[in-house]
Write an enzyme that holds these catalytic residues in place. Structure first.
Site, short mmCIF file in Angstrom:
data_model
loop_
_atom_site.label_atom_id
_atom_site.label_comp_id
_atom_site.label_asym_id
_atom_site.label_seq_id
_atom_site.Cartn_x
_atom_site.Cartn_y
_atom_site.Cartn_z
N GLU A 68 0.83 -1.22 0.00
CA GLU A 68 0.00 0.00 0.00
C GLU A 68 0.86 1.26 0.00
O GLU A 68 2.08 1.20 0.19
CB GLU A 68 -0.93 0.00 1.22
N LYS A 107 -3.10 -1.20 15.61
CA LYS A 107 -2.54 -0.36 16.66
C LYS A 107 -3.55 -0.17 17.76
O LYS A 107 -4.74 -0.07 17.49
CB LYS A 107 -2.24 1.02 16.09
N1 PSU Z 1 -2.37 1.83 10.39
C1 PSU Z 1 -1.04 1.99 10.50
N2 PSU Z 1 -0.34 2.71 9.57
C2 PSU Z 1 -0.98 3.27 8.51
C3 PSU Z 1 -2.38 3.05 8.38
C4 PSU Z 1 -3.02 2.34 9.34
O1 PSU Z 1 -0.48 1.47 11.43
O2 PSU Z 1 -0.32 3.93 7.69
C5 PSU Z 1 -3.09 3.57 7.18
C6 PSU Z 1 -3.47 2.39 6.27
O3 PSU Z 1 -3.34 2.78 4.92
C7 PSU Z 1 -4.93 2.14 6.60
C8 PSU Z 1 -5.39 3.57 6.87
O4 PSU Z 1 -5.65 1.53 5.57
O5 PSU Z 1 -4.33 4.16 7.58
C9 PSU Z 1 -6.66 3.59 7.68
O6 PSU Z 1 -7.14 4.90 7.71
P1 PSU Z 1 -8.63 5.17 8.27
O7 PSU Z 1 -8.56 4.80 9.73
O8 PSU Z 1 -8.85 6.63 8.03
O9 PSU Z 1 -9.52 4.27 7.48
#
Ligand code: PSU
Ligand code: MN
Length: 315
Positions: free
Chosen positions: A27, A162
């Site tokens: 990603e 996390k």
């Molecule tokens: N969790 C991490 N690092 C990240 C992300 C999530 O530890 O960089 C990123 C990933 O791309 C995940 C996104 O899909 O954040 C989720 O964002 P949201 O909670 O806005 O859906």
């Protein structure tokens, strides 16, 4: 016409896919919004190298110039890393608008899955998935990653979620959505920087060939995605109590500053980075590399299943 009309796949990846060779999707929101420059660029390059070392072709995915870019190359990777959080963050609901605008965007787990599936890639490595945020009872902040896992047939290798998230609620939503949560050599769902969250995975597998069988079975049955939880290596893990305290501080800061919606995850990651003096970032890079290695091994096992080596018969 379907979504494939918007794919720009690099020639190396095209060849690998046509030959049934293993490919691992990666990603790019982790590059644009997950880490600072230049560590994000170094991470992206190292992770690609790890995939290659384990016998698969890396496919870093992003949205660029109105296209789904599968296999972001040297110069473009550099552009993406430098752009950082000024690039867009593409989740499912953003995709059409971003293609129309022709802007550069890091793709989240949800969007990367979607594009990987379009390109015919079935294994994907990331750091941590998005999930149910703490306080979601009030805010309804639940990542689109969870819904995407239920419908898109891609196996996502992560180090858990996390604990900026509510891990118990995240697992409940995955269960509701019918997403299998498989532990690779663990019974416990890992908590990203820590090896354990105190919550169990659904099923444990100690062998990548068995994981490949489950992924193939899931595809045969048309059951959607698979989440594979791979704990951070022992040597890179952070002290769970200390990190928990930093996360609580980061969440309090976000509340005080009124940060919400798509800005929340990047804000919390950056704040934890600052509060740990950069230690969270080192651990983050190590766990992504570890996930890339396991994802590549799974992709190799899947490719071997699809075209088994001819067996030698003795006379
Ligand atoms: N969790 C991490 N690092 C990240 C992300 C999530 O530890 O960089 C990123 C990933 O791309 C995940 C996104 O899909 O954040 C989720 O964002 P949201 O909670 O806005 O859906
Ligand atoms: Mn959200």
């Amino acid at each position: 016409m379907d979504g494939r009309a918007y794919l720009s796949v690099s020639s190396g990846i095209k060849k690998a896919l046509a030959a049934g060779q293993p490919v691992v999707a990666l990603e790019s929101t982790i590059i644009t919004h997950g880490m600072p420059y230049p560590q994000n660029l170094a991470m992206a390059q190292q992770v690609e190298a790890v995939v290659r070392e384990h016998g698969a072709t890396p496919a870093t995915i992003a949205i660029m110039d109105g296209r789904f870019c599968v296999g972001v190359s040297g110069e473009d990777l550099e552009r993406l890393a430098q752009e950082g959080a000024t690039a867009a963050k593409a989740s499912r609901r953003d995709v059409s608008s971003l293609l129309v605008k022709g802007v550069m965007a890091g793709t989240t787990v949800a969007t990367t899955m979607q594009i990987a599936a379009l390109a015919g890639i079935s294994v994907f490595a990331t750091g941590g998935i998005g999930g149910v945020h703490r306080g979601a009872g009030e805010t309804f902040d639940i990542s689109a990653d969870l819904e995407e896992l239920s419908r898109t047939p891609v196996a996502v290798v992560c180090a858990g979620a996390k604990s900026i998230l509510d891990i118990g609620k995240t697992l409940e939503v995955l269960e509701t959505n019918g997403v299998p949560v498989l532990g690779y050599r663990t019974d416990d769902f890992p908590a990203f920087w820590a090896r354990q969250s105190g919550h169990k995975v659904d099923h444990r597998f100690d062998d990548v060939a068995e994981l490949a069988r489950v992924i193939a079975m899931q595809a045969d049955l048309g059951l959607g995605g698979v989440l594979i939880a791979n704990p951070i290596p022992e040597a890179a893990a952070l002290d769970p109590v200390a990190i928990e305290a930093r996360i609580a501080e980061a969440i309090a800061d976000a509340e005080r500053e009124g940060v919400s919606r798509k800005a929340l995850t990047p804000f919390l990651l950056k704040r934890v980075f600052e509060l740990t003096g950069g230690k969270s970032l080192e651990a983050n890079i190590e766990l992504v590399k570890n996930n890339a290695a396991v994802a590549a091994q799974i992709a190799v096992a899947l490719a071997e299943r699809a075209s088994p080596k001819p067996t030698l018969h003795r006379a």
